[in-house]
Design a protein around this motif. Sequence first.
Motif, mmCIF file in Angstrom:
data_model
loop_
_atom_site.group_PDB
_atom_site.id
_atom_site.type_symbol
_atom_site.label_atom_id
_atom_site.label_comp_id
_atom_site.label_asym_id
_atom_site.label_seq_id
_atom_site.Cartn_x
_atom_site.Cartn_y
_atom_site.Cartn_z
ATOM 1 N N VAL A 131 0.929 -1.109 0.090
ATOM 2 C CA VAL A 131 -0.010 -0.046 -0.093
ATOM 3 C C VAL A 131 0.856 1.275 -0.036
ATOM 4 N N ILE A 132 0.503 2.207 -1.122
ATOM 5 C CA ILE A 132 1.510 3.300 -0.996
ATOM 6 C C ILE A 132 0.838 4.433 -0.590
ATOM 7 N N THR A 133 1.263 5.520 0.311
ATOM 8 C CA THR A 133 0.693 6.686 0.818
ATOM 9 C C THR A 133 2.001 7.828 0.807
ATOM 10 N N SER A 134 1.570 8.980 1.104
ATOM 11 C CA SER A 134 2.533 9.915 1.220
ATOM 12 C C SER A 134 3.041 9.706 2.571
ATOM 13 N N ILE A 168 8.377 1.007 4.499
ATOM 14 C CA ILE A 168 9.530 1.367 3.861
ATOM 15 C C ILE A 168 9.314 3.071 3.563
ATOM 16 N N GLU A 169 10.212 3.797 3.772
ATOM 17 C CA GLU A 169 10.077 5.421 3.480
ATOM 18 C C GLU A 169 10.989 5.699 2.490
ATOM 19 N N TYR A 224 5.590 2.903 1.974
ATOM 20 C CA TYR A 224 5.194 1.775 1.240
ATOM 21 C C TYR A 224 4.970 0.849 2.578
ATOM 22 N N TRP A 225 3.639 0.412 2.937
ATOM 23 C CA TRP A 225 3.323 -0.284 3.534
ATOM 24 C C TRP A 225 3.265 -1.851 3.267
#
Length: 179
Positions: free
Chosen positions: A63-66, A89-90, A98-99
Amino acid sequence: MSAPSAVAPTGTEMMQHLVESAGAAQQPAADMADLAEVIRTLLAVEARRDTRVRLGGNLFDVVITSSGPEAYAAVALMDAIQGGCGPVIEDPESGWLYWLVPPGSADRWAPHAHAVCLSAPHTITLPSLNRTMPPGPYWHRPSASDRLVPTGPLREALAQLRPEPTPHADLEARLGITF
């Protein structure tokens, strides 16, 4: 009158029967086709090398977020829910988190205003296990072998905290897919 005695098979005959019933020796089990690739990947990460991996399969989706303050608040919330957040991961260059979520999550992920979930055929670079600070992508929450981030609580946290900017437009431009 006694019943005729059956002749017991010899050891060679039993072994031949076992070999024949086992099937073709050259056919790998369907669920083991990626095993060598997975092992090489995990050994590379453990050996402190960044490693590109394919999403999906038996490993994980992402899952991608800011990576702004709202996303950090979501990590803290997941820490409380999970007793320590699963792997995140940042990537400071892109401004994303990145979750790592259970495999198959992308198939069940409904559109979300603040996050995108990806699986195969996409890939991700896992930073070496000792990288916990920039430069480059690093483990904001280190990977633990016993857990991933659960999508239900993550989805709720992201809906509540609303991390901005959303990754949708950037990913559409990079990957050529719409969300």
